[in-house]
Design a protein around this motif. Structure first.
Motif, PDB file in Angstrom:
ATOM      1  N   GLN A 162       0.877  -1.179   0.000  1.00 37.54           N
ATOM      2  CA  GLN A 162       0.000   0.000   0.000  1.00 37.54           C
ATOM      3  C   GLN A 162       0.911   1.226   0.000  1.00 37.54           C
ATOM      4  N   ILE A 163       0.960   1.942  -1.109  1.00 39.24           N
ATOM      5  CA  ILE A 163       1.953   3.017  -1.185  1.00 39.24           C
ATOM      6  C   ILE A 163       1.414   4.366  -0.746  1.00 39.24           C
ATOM      7  N   LEU A 164       0.094   4.543  -0.757  1.00 32.76           N
ATOM      8  CA  LEU A 164      -0.432   5.826  -0.270  1.00 32.76           C
ATOM      9  C   LEU A 164      -1.857   5.678   0.224  1.00 32.76           C
ATOM     10  N   THR A 165      -2.287   6.651   1.004  1.00 39.83           N
ATOM     11  CA  THR A 165      -3.657   6.673   1.513  1.00 39.83           C
ATOM     12  C   THR A 165      -4.300   7.998   1.127  1.00 39.83           C
ATOM     13  N   THR A 166      -5.584   7.953   0.818  1.00 38.62           N
ATOM     14  CA  THR A 166      -6.275   9.210   0.528  1.00 38.62           C
ATOM     15  C   THR A 166      -7.028   9.710   1.755  1.00 38.62           C
ATOM     16  N   GLN A 167      -6.643   9.197   2.939  1.00 47.28           N
ATOM     17  CA  GLN A 167      -7.271   9.734   4.151  1.00 47.28           C
ATOM     18  C   GLN A 167      -6.823  11.184   4.382  1.00 47.28           C
ATOM     19  N   PHE A 168      -5.633  11.533   3.878  1.00 47.18           N
ATOM     20  CA  PHE A 168      -5.210  12.936   3.843  1.00 47.18           C
ATOM     21  C   PHE A 168      -5.215  13.357   2.386  1.00 47.18           C
ATOM     22  N   ASP A 169      -5.423  14.635   2.151  1.00 44.93           N
ATOM     23  CA  ASP A 169      -5.447  15.135   0.783  1.00 44.93           C
ATOM     24  C   ASP A 169      -4.101  14.896   0.106  1.00 44.93           C
ATOM     25  N   PRO A 170      -4.066  14.160  -1.005  1.00 38.45           N
ATOM     26  CA  PRO A 170      -2.786  13.988  -1.706  1.00 38.45           C
ATOM     27  C   PRO A 170      -2.271  15.345  -2.183  1.00 38.45           C
ATOM     28  N   ILE A 171      -0.971  15.508  -2.189  1.00 43.33           N
ATOM     29  CA  ILE A 171      -0.367  16.791  -2.551  1.00 43.33           C
ATOM     30  C   ILE A 171      -0.124  16.814  -4.064  1.00 43.33           C
ATOM     31  N   PRO A 172      -0.819  17.728  -4.775  1.00 42.97           N
ATOM     32  CA  PRO A 172      -0.628  17.773  -6.224  1.00 42.97           C
ATOM     33  C   PRO A 172       0.832  18.093  -6.535  1.00 42.97           C
ATOM     34  N   GLY A 173       1.411  17.358  -7.457  1.00 40.76           N
ATOM     35  CA  GLY A 173       2.781  17.638  -7.854  1.00 40.76           C
ATOM     36  C   GLY A 173       3.824  16.940  -7.010  1.00 40.76           C
ATOM     37  N   GLU A 174       3.409  16.255  -5.950  1.00 40.12           N
ATOM     38  CA  GLU A 174       4.410  15.511  -5.170  1.00 40.12           C
ATOM     39  C   GLU A 174       4.785  14.245  -5.940  1.00 40.12           C
ATOM     40  N   PRO A 175       6.081  14.028  -6.180  1.00 39.21           N
ATOM     41  CA  PRO A 175       6.460  12.821  -6.907  1.00 39.21           C
ATOM     42  C   PRO A 175       6.320  11.596  -6.015  1.00 39.21           C
ATOM     43  N   VAL A 176       5.470  10.659  -6.398  1.00 37.80           N
ATOM     44  CA  VAL A 176       5.289   9.445  -5.608  1.00 37.80           C
ATOM     45  C   VAL A 176       5.715   8.221  -6.428  1.00 37.80           C
ATOM     46  N   LEU A 177       5.152   8.070  -7.632  1.00 37.25           N
ATOM     47  CA  LEU A 177       5.527   6.946  -8.492  1.00 37.25           C
ATOM     48  C   LEU A 177       5.994   7.501  -9.831  1.00 37.25           C
ATOM     49  N   TYR A 178       7.270   7.323 -10.133  1.00 38.11           N
ATOM     50  CA  TYR A 178       7.863   7.872 -11.358  1.00 38.11           C
ATOM     51  C   TYR A 178       7.463   9.340 -11.548  1.00 38.11           C
ATOM     52  N   GLY A 179       7.574  10.114 -10.494  1.00 37.34           N
ATOM     53  CA  GLY A 179       7.399  11.556 -10.598  1.00 37.34           C
ATOM     54  C   GLY A 179       5.987  12.067 -10.451  1.00 37.34           C
ATOM     55  N   MET A 180       5.020  11.173 -10.426  1.00 37.47           N
ATOM     56  CA  MET A 180       3.628  11.635 -10.346  1.00 37.47           C
ATOM     57  C   MET A 180       3.017  11.257  -8.997  1.00 37.47           C
ATOM     58  N   ASN A 181       2.073  12.080  -8.543  1.00 38.15           N
ATOM     59  CA  ASN A 181       1.257  11.626  -7.426  1.00 38.15           C
ATOM     60  C   ASN A 181       0.123  10.795  -8.010  1.00 38.15           C
ATOM     61  N   VAL A 182      -0.266   9.724  -7.298  1.00 38.01           N
ATOM     62  CA  VAL A 182      -1.137   8.732  -7.932  1.00 38.01           C
ATOM     63  C   VAL A 182      -2.306   8.310  -7.032  1.00 38.01           C
ATOM     64  N   PRO A 183      -3.078   9.310  -6.507  1.00 34.09           N
ATOM     65  CA  PRO A 183      -4.161   8.926  -5.600  1.00 34.09           C
ATOM     66  C   PRO A 183      -5.207   8.019  -6.248  1.00 34.09           C
ATOM     67  N   GLY A 184      -5.391   8.124  -7.557  1.00 31.20           N
ATOM     68  CA  GLY A 184      -6.423   7.314  -8.210  1.00 31.20           C
ATOM     69  C   GLY A 184      -5.885   6.022  -8.797  1.00 31.20           C
TER      70      GLY A 184
END
Lengths: 429, 347
Positions: free
Chosen positions: A210-232
């Motif tokens: 589990q790499i992220l949770t949407t219980q907190f607002d994901p930060i637009p522009g934060e690199p998470v997977l290959y440079g992108m944030n991926v809440p969806g």
């Protein structure tokens, strides 16, 4: 896919005229690093400080911790998508500055109302009980203290800080290029189609991460997977080498999982150690913890189906991220796996622990193998320090941040790890 | 010399069987029944100075009153330690011993230990409050059980760190404590999975919780005459958090007036909760506690009335038992106020 990690052991860090490694000491050209990071116009300034193991020093408002790493193979890029261009991570060779760390500290003057319960945030102590229990009191730390430019909002600041941390990590590790490493590690797995005799009889084990949770607002522009944030993101099959070689970071607020832990992922490490002997390490399924039931069910079913019918797994290890709520997605996914005939084990840091009652938020008969990673709310008393790196906010009625303070263990970065790198477990007395 | 008090039922106290179950508590300084075994186990470090004997029915019918009577009988002897039972599988006796131990700890301020069979109802009722040594279901093992109860007592009296439940032989009291393990969590997770895959025995480190099933109340027959209240665990409080509701592990809740309010004004409220992103609620508290929509429904006659006060607490890393009490207290107030239905919003 084959990855070689060339480990250069760092035993000291100091400022110097050029960034280089001499006799295990990392010399940092402060102004060159500042100049590099100030290319991002979201910063007005970036201060840099050093913190050493054993020093009576406390770092405040720690956002994330990153291990310095740089690619050394032709055609490869550092932290692809976030710092370097879009190329695959996990192949070729990487220089690792073992024993060093880049520490990101929130250096804004204003305290952000919202999640953090203490304006001084999560800390790192370089000596005393906090350093003994925590991982980052033992590393030689280069601390980044970025000041936002006028008009930069919280999300922009946090995304920029994460990128600055990754840039600094790559910049520092480039100093190790061409050096003879102290230790070399090769990580290689055959493709899922492999039919080696040695692997034929071994159970296929997948890691559902589990790499992220949407219980907190994901930060637009934060690199998470290959440079992108991926809440969806839907469940995505990754090679473990991609995870540890810079494709992935730990999204802020990085609750009990820092990017450093992802780069040194303990479960991936252990599955590699057992690969070919006890099991066939069949890859990583990256998933997320959604914040509503429909998406939780969707995520769980997709991950379990992928594990069973795409990967052909017989066993799965699951971990979670964030606070208490993501436990539900992890448990539901494990339950779906079990129903498809995949045996599962979960690792849980008891973020939702009722210290006088139940330890998990879920109760499912199929989910019967759980490893405890401890309770993060145990209190620890930390002695006064001589030096504070980072902003210091006064709290009415509380001692100053350089004095003796009491924190819950999750308020000290690196004591607990939701990925299982610590030896702490909770026992019911 | 440690002064030891003992609690026994009519049977173990040698007074009689079921026919004496209504016996009121009485005190003896003589060594009766299991007191002999305790005397042997205590050796020259302690002596049984007083034994209270009470009928099982007498105690079970008035637990609070009987506990108080036992306390009054024992207090003049100034005991340093209390043993109750051991009980084995006698149900009413188990409840009495649990209650007496709890009383001894809170009122006499001394350590207290009992012993029970795992299926004794006293175990679930009192394990969180007192040390209960696990025993077999019959009194055959009396001498051994008494010895184990005594060993535990010396530890409690000395203030030594108590070993874990499995090693010491008592029922877990539910306290979660962090300990260092030989292997990392990741190593243990892979080990456990391999045992499972090979069909070998494995032991989960976390027992499966037994959560209560809540039976929903019957549906409201006629909404048009119903009074509906708003309740939340999302931590909405008037500015300044007047009831000082804790930000985690809350022990309090607040009741806030909304008479004549058509909607909640963002300037008047704050969110006291760190477990979700509360920016939207700070901008518009009606999205957590929907006063605006409910007033509209009230005007349209869809519901009878909106109850003029909302209830709020913070549901973050809370203790189930405390939350149960908060829930009960809110429910009692709602009932008193004649509320017929609740819209409960969680985060």
């Amino acid at each position: 896919m084959k990855l070689q990690l060339d480990r250069v052991i760092i035993r000291d860090v100091r400022f110097g005229a050029t960034t280089a490694i001499h006799d295990g000491a990392l010399h940092v050209d402060r102004s060159a690093l500042q100049y590099l990071l100030l290319q991002d116009k979201r910063f007005a300034a970036v201060d840099i400080e050093l913190a050493h193991p054993g020093e009576k020093c406390r770092i405040t408002k720690v956002l994330d911790v990153i291990e310095p790493r740089a690619k050394t193979s032709e055609g490869d890029e550092d932290f692809p998508g976030a710092v370097g261009g879009q190329v695959p991570a996990g192949r070729g060779s990487t220089c690792v500055l073992e024993g060093a760390a880049v520490v990101l500290s929130d250096y804004r003057e204003k305290v952000e109302s919202g999640r953090s319960m203490d304006p001084n945030g999560e800390i790192i102590d370089m000596s005393g009980p906090g350093a003994e229990a925590g991982r980052y009191g033992k590393t030689h730390n280069v601390v980044l203290l970025p000041t936002p430019a006028e008009g930069v909002n919280t999300h922009e600041y946090l995304a920029a800080s994460k990128i600055a941390g990754l840039m600094a990590a790559a910049y520092l590790a480039r100093a190790g290029k061409g050096m003879t490493p102290d230790r070399t590690e090769t990580l290689e797995l055959p493709s899922l189609m492999a039919t080696d005799k040695a692997l034929a009889g071994l159970p296929r084990v997948v890691y559902i991460f589990q790499i992220l949770t949407t219980q907190f607002d994901p930060i637009p522009g934060e690199p998470v997977l290959y440079g992108m944030n991926v809440p969806g993101m839907v469940p995505t099959l990754l090679h473990p080498n991609e995870v540890i070689d810079g494709a992935l970071t730990s999204p802020l607020p990085a609750l009990n999982v820092q990017t450093y832990q992802v780069q040194n992922h303990p479960i991936i490490k252990e599955l590699y150690a057992r690969h070919g002997k006890d099991l066939f390490f069949a890859g990583v399924i990256a998933s997320t913890a959604p914040n509503n039931m429909a998406e939780i069910e969707r995520m769980s079913n997709m991950a379990a189906t992928m594990a069973r019918y795409v990967v052909g797994a017989q066993g799965a290890i699951l971990t979670k991220t964030g606070g208490g709520a993501p436990e539900l997605t992890m448990a539901r996914t494990a339950q779906r796996c079990e129903r498809l005939g995949i045996r599962t084990t979960l690792a849980v840091l008891h973020m939702a622990a009722d210290v006088r009652g139940e330890v998990t938020l879920f109760s499912m008969p199929e989910v019967d193998a759980i490893v405890s990673l401890g309770v993060p709310f145990t209190r620890v008393t930390l002695p006064a320090v001589e030096r504070v790196i980072g902003r210091q906010h006064a709290v009415p009625g509380a001692p100053p941040i350089d004095g003796e303070i009491v924190r819950t263990e999750n308020g000290v970065r690196g004591i607990h790890c939701q990925l299982g790198s610590s030896r702490i477990r909770a026992v019911k007395y | 010399m440690i002064r030891v008090a003992l609690y026994l039922n009519q049977f173990f106290g040698g007074v009689g069987g079921e026919d004496k179950a209504d016996l009121a508590p009485r005190l003896t300084e003589e060594i009766v029944g299991p007191a002999k075994a305790f005397r042997a186990a205590l050796g020259d470090r302690g002596e049984v100075v007083a034994t209270v004997i009470c009928g099982d029915n007498y105690f079970a019918e008035n637990i609070e009153g009987a506990s108080k009577e036992v306390k009054e009988l024992l207090a003049p002897y100034r005991p340093d330690l209390l043993f109750a039972g051991p009980v084995f599988n006698a149900g009413r006796y188990g409840i009495a011993c649990g209650a007496v131990c709890k009383m001894a700890q809170t009122d006499l301020k001394i350590p207290a230990i009992t012993g029970m069979y795992r299926e004794n109802p006293g175990v679930d009722l009192y394990r969180k409050d007192v040390y209960i040594v696990e025993t077999g279901d019959t009194a055959r093992s009396m001498a051994d059980v008494v010895k184990r109860m005594t060993t535990l007592a010396w530890k409690l009296l000395a203030g030594d760190k108590m070993g874990n439940p499995a090693d010491e032989g008592y029922f877990s009291r539910g306290w979660l404590t962090n300990e260092a393990s030989e292997k990392t969590g990741a190593e243990r997770a892979v080990d456990m999975l391999l045992h499972k895959l090979r069909g070998e025995p494995f032991e989960s480190e976390v027992p499966r919780p037994a959560y209560d099933r809540v039976k929903p109340a019957p549906a409201i027959k006629d909404l048009r005459s119903a009074t509906i209240a708003l309740v939340t665990d999302g931590g909405l409080v008037p500015k300044g958090n007047p009831d000082k509701i804790e930000v985690t592990a809350a022990t309090r809740f607040g009741i806030y007036d909304i008479t004549d309010k058509d909607r909640l004004d963002p300037n008047g409220y704050d969110v006291n909760h760190g477990g979700y992103d509360s920016v939207l609620v700070r901008q518009d508290p009606n999205r957590l506690v929907p006063v605006d929509v409910m007033r509209e429904l009230e005007k349209k006659g869809v519901i009878g009335t909106l109850h003029n006060r909302f209830y709020s607490t913070t549901g973050l890393a809370c203790i189930v038992e405390v939350m149960k009490k908060i829930g009960q207290a809110i429910a009692e107030d709602l009932k008193r106020e004649g509320v017929s239905g609740v819209l409960l919003t969680s985060t």
